[in-house]
Motif scaffolding. Structure first.
Motif, PDB file in Angstrom:
ATOM      1  N   GLN A  44       0.779  -1.282   0.044  1.00  0.00           N
ATOM      2  CA  GLN A  44      -0.007  -0.260  -0.032  1.00  0.00           C
ATOM      3  C   GLN A  44       0.948   1.119   0.102  1.00  0.00           C
ATOM      4  O   GLN A  44       0.508   2.330  -0.628  1.00  0.00           O
ATOM      5  CB  GLN A  44      -1.066  -0.040   1.306  1.00  0.00           C
ATOM      6  CG  GLN A  44      -2.267   0.895   1.073  1.00  0.00           C
ATOM      7  CD  GLN A  44      -3.160   0.658   2.103  1.00  0.00           C
ATOM      8  OE1 GLN A  44      -3.073   0.712   3.203  1.00  0.00           O
ATOM      9  NE2 GLN A  44      -4.236   0.266   1.511  1.00  0.00           N
ATOM     10  N   ARG A  66      -5.861   4.480  -2.809  1.00  0.00           N
ATOM     11  CA  ARG A  66      -5.112   3.329  -2.461  1.00  0.00           C
ATOM     12  C   ARG A  66      -5.746   1.943  -1.800  1.00  0.00           C
ATOM     13  O   ARG A  66      -5.480   1.172  -1.642  1.00  0.00           O
ATOM     14  CB  ARG A  66      -4.416   3.916  -1.104  1.00  0.00           C
ATOM     15  CG  ARG A  66      -5.168   4.119   0.298  1.00  0.00           C
ATOM     16  CD  ARG A  66      -4.063   4.787   1.409  1.00  0.00           C
ATOM     17  NE  ARG A  66      -4.819   5.521   2.343  1.00  0.00           N
ATOM     18  CZ  ARG A  66      -5.123   4.775   3.435  1.00  0.00           C
ATOM     19  NH1 ARG A  66      -5.008   3.304   3.535  1.00  0.00           N
ATOM     20  NH2 ARG A  66      -5.846   5.313   4.291  1.00  0.00           N
ATOM     21  N   GLU A  67      -7.293   2.297  -1.873  1.00  0.00           N
ATOM     22  CA  GLU A  67      -8.162   1.129  -1.521  1.00  0.00           C
ATOM     23  C   GLU A  67      -8.617   0.417  -2.638  1.00  0.00           C
ATOM     24  O   GLU A  67      -8.912  -0.814  -2.455  1.00  0.00           O
ATOM     25  CB  GLU A  67      -9.178   1.629  -0.743  1.00  0.00           C
ATOM     26  CG  GLU A  67      -8.852   2.181   0.824  1.00  0.00           C
ATOM     27  CD  GLU A  67      -8.262   1.297   1.755  1.00  0.00           C
ATOM     28  OE1 GLU A  67      -8.496   0.122   1.656  1.00  0.00           O
ATOM     29  OE2 GLU A  67      -7.486   1.735   2.520  1.00  0.00           O
ATOM     30  N   HIS A  68      -8.234   1.031  -4.021  1.00  0.00           N
ATOM     31  CA  HIS A  68      -8.677   0.449  -5.020  1.00  0.00           C
ATOM     32  C   HIS A  68      -7.511   0.094  -6.249  1.00  0.00           C
ATOM     33  O   HIS A  68      -7.795  -0.927  -6.890  1.00  0.00           O
ATOM     34  CB  HIS A  68      -9.817   1.189  -5.686  1.00  0.00           C
ATOM     35  CG  HIS A  68     -10.971   1.601  -4.649  1.00  0.00           C
ATOM     36  ND1 HIS A  68     -11.795   0.482  -4.599  1.00  0.00           N
ATOM     37  CD2 HIS A  68     -11.266   2.549  -3.942  1.00  0.00           C
ATOM     38  CE1 HIS A  68     -12.767   1.005  -3.865  1.00  0.00           C
ATOM     39  NE2 HIS A  68     -12.504   2.172  -3.297  1.00  0.00           N
TER      40      HIS A  68
END
Length: 668
Positions: A44, A66-68
């Motif tokens: 990440q 950053r989550e995808h």
């Protein structure tokens, strides 16, 4: 049992070259699931570093991205980037939204990966803009943003010419040459994608250029046309509307850099013309309800036939289809005359034969044999509109009316759009707006709308407005206006001045030069009244290009006002189109300016003509040079005409009511 050693990075990701970051991240992603979990934090961090360096350093964006994003996504962006620097806000928003939608979730009502696509896209990095400025000695214009409005406006034509003469670094020209060869004769659009665009605070909607390139010449001609389009977008960073907008929202000191998004235009060829079947803009919230049963939280669309230019701009004499996503069958118009009048009459297309953008009457393009016509149009009968349930080859094209009724009511297009907006809102943590095109595919006899996502940005939190109860009693003589149609939420207090462009006087002006100058008078009042609390009230459509329909103003002419009110008296042009969803409306939202339409002849409406027409006109005193226009433009000093009182406007969307009234204020 000896615990496994922790995997640590042997370099600082913030300082490492990108090829090292990509290599390390790909190695992490190849690990088996149980080991990959142990390096997720490293992965990440690498994704965040690459996102900040290549896409956007807006923290709101990075936190969602950053989550995808995965390394494969970032590597593909890197492969499609031309030159150094970030790819900018418009490109970033489109790519992130597409990635969010493609990730399957258990509660997804649609297979979004099959129903939503994005155009073939390439990016010119923002640092190329610096290279272009340096190579051509254009840094001399870098202080434009600190000049007066008059200087900014007067010098912009010279700036445009200087940019259009500019050369590009040879390496960039060569990369673009290869891109042109790869695209062949597919029409292209060159779109601005600056570092400030489409971020989590300010949209910059319509501030910078987007340029269509039909791309029908020789490879060398197409390359030169593409380079000219990039020059045009670069020059638009210094256009007056953009600079004054930045000044107004506190971004004047930001070092704005322009990245470029180059896309294949979505659509199909129809004879000599190329265009999408449907284009539009959709919003996660609907601020205008023409019926109490409409749910605001379900969203709103403006859609058109052909290129989407007519959906995002206010086009004179033409109307997109306004769609409340909670009740797509409802429309403000009822009678055949109204439906026909407030429909789309012209279509924007790419003329492949003439190698240019063209605007044509709808009947020249839409005909009974047009593919999918039954989903787009209805038939004008004697006194009603008849849905087109079967093809009628002999039907005259001029009897077709673009209603989109069957697309909206008999396909899953509306549920799909609602689901798209809902999923994006959940990921972003706030409502979004998107631009899109639609092509209607078929699975057997079933129509399947495919959405081509062009742009996505989070809606500004400025759209959350306060609500206040109405006063229990207001004397009739103190009411300035009252309306019960298309009302937002909000309160505007302590209004000191009203700038009123008399609709009846304006409508009788035969000279277009005078009408054009009235817009300039409004702009001068806007500057002179800076720091004072004032509202603008005028005829028809503010911001229209058609001087017969309203006052031609841009953002630079109205940004100091608290409200912009459109007065719609019945006349040859009827009532004005609601502006929500246009770039002009987005200007108002971002500047925290309320937009309101008044329909004085509606039942229950109040319009105090004596206040507007008989109050002393302070224009000659404030701007003596504009005294000749006092017949058309009135400046009302509210304190002076009310014995020291001020004006207040309360708007309540739930009650569908807005009232402006004179009231006493205690001194602060």
């Amino acid at each position: 049992r000896k615990p496994e050693e922790e995997i640590i990075l042997t370099f600082n990701p913030e300082l490492a070259p990108w090829h090292m970051l990509f290599a390390q991240a790909e190695e992490f992603e190849r690990l088996p699931p149980e080991k990959k979990t142990k390096v997720r934090h490293h992965l990440q961090q690498i994704i965040v570093v690459l996102t900040r360096g290549m896409i956007s350093d807006q923290l709101g964006f990075v936190g969602v991205a950053r989550e995808h994003f995965e390394i494969a996504d970032l590597k593909e962006i890197y492969r499609r980037r031309i030159g150094r620097g970030k790819i900018g806000g418009k490109a970033a928003g489109m790519l992130l939204a597409y990635k969010i939608l493609r990730e399957p979730q258990p509660d997804d009502p649609f297979p979004f990966a099959d129903r939503v696509v994005i155009p073939d896209s390439y990016f010119i990095g923002a640092d190329v803009f610096y290279d272009f400025l340096a190579l051509n000695g254009l840094y001399r214009f870098s202080d434009q943003k600190y000049k007066t409005r008059e200087e900014i406006e007067a010098e912009y034509p010279e700036i445009q010419q200087a940019f259009m003469r500019g050369r590009f670094p040879e390496g960039i020209v060569e990369r673009l040459r290869r891109l042109v060869e790869r695209m062949g004769n597919a029409p292209l659009i060159v779109r601005s994608s600056s570092l400030l665009e489409d971020n989590f605070g300010y949209s910059f909607a319509g501030k910078y250029e987007s340029v269509f390139r039909p791309n029908q010449g020789s490879p060398e001609e197409n390359l030169q046309a593409l380079l000219d389009a990039v020059r045009q977008v670069y020059a638009s960073t210094l256009n007056p509307d953009a600079l004054l907008y930045r000044r107004q929202v506190g971004l004047v000191d930001y070092d704005e850099r322009m990245a470029i998004l180059i896309q294949r235009v979505e659509g199909r060829r129809h004879g000599r013309y190329f265009f999408p079947t449907v284009a539009g803009v959709a919003f996660g919230r609907n601020p205008f309800r023409w019926s109490r049963i409409i749910r605001r939280e379900d969203g709103f669309m403006r859609i058109v036939f052909g290129l989407g230019t007519r959906a995002v701009e206010r086009v004179s004499g033409d109307y997109p289809r306004m769609v409340a996503l909670s009740h797509p069958h409802l429309r403000p118009e009822i009678t055949l005359t109204e439906i026909k009048k407030y429909s789309q009459h012209f279509v924007d297309v790419i003329d492949l034969k003439e190698n240019r953008l063209a605007t044509l009457p709808v009947p020249e393009v839409l005909h009974p044999r047009f593919p999918g016509v039954q989903w787009l149009a209805a038939v004008e009968e004697e006194d009603y509109v008849q849905p087109l349930h079967f093809l009628r080859p002999g039907l005259p094209s001029d009897r077709l009316i673009l209603t989109f009724d069957r697309l909206l009511q008999e396909t899953d297009f509306v549920p799909l759009m609602k689901a798209v907006l809902t999923k994006l809102e959940r990921a972003y943590g706030r409502p979004v707006d998107i631009e899109f095109t639609v092509e209607i595919h078929r699975e057997g006899r079933r129509p399947v709308p495919i959405v081509h996502l062009l742009q996505c940005r989070p809606l500004s939190r400025r759209e959350t407005r306060p609500v206040r109860d109405f006063p229990a009693y207001v004397p009739q003589e103190d009411i300035v206006f009252l309306t019960t149609r298309l009302v937002p939420d909000g309160v505007v207090e302590r209004i000191e001045y009203v700038v009123y462009v008399d609709p009846r006087e304006y409508g009788q002006i035969p000279d277009q030069t005078i009408k054009r100058e009235i817009g300039r008078v409004v702009g001068r009042l806007n500057r002179r009244l800076e720091g004072r609390r004032f509202i603008l009230v005028g005829p028809g459509r503010w911001g229209t290009a058609n001087l017969d329909l309203g006052v031609r103003v841009g953002y630079a002419d109205i940004y100091n006002t608290l409200m912009l009110i459109e007065v719609a008296f019945a006349g040859p042009e009827g009532t004005p189109e609601a502006s929500y969803g246009t770039h002009f409306f987005q200007d108002l939202v971002e500047a925290n300016i309320y937009a309101l339409a008044l329909y004085p002849e509606d039942e229950g409406a109040i319009f105090n003509r004596a206040f507007f027409e008989n109050s002393p006109n302070a224009l000659p005193d404030l701007l003596p040079e504009d005294a000749p226009y006092a017949r058309y433009v009135r400046l009302i000093d509210v304190r002076a005409v009310t014995g020291g009182r001020l004006l207040e406007v309360i708007m309540n969307a739930e009650e569908e009511k807005a009232i402006a009234y004179i009231r006493e204020y205690k001194e602060p």
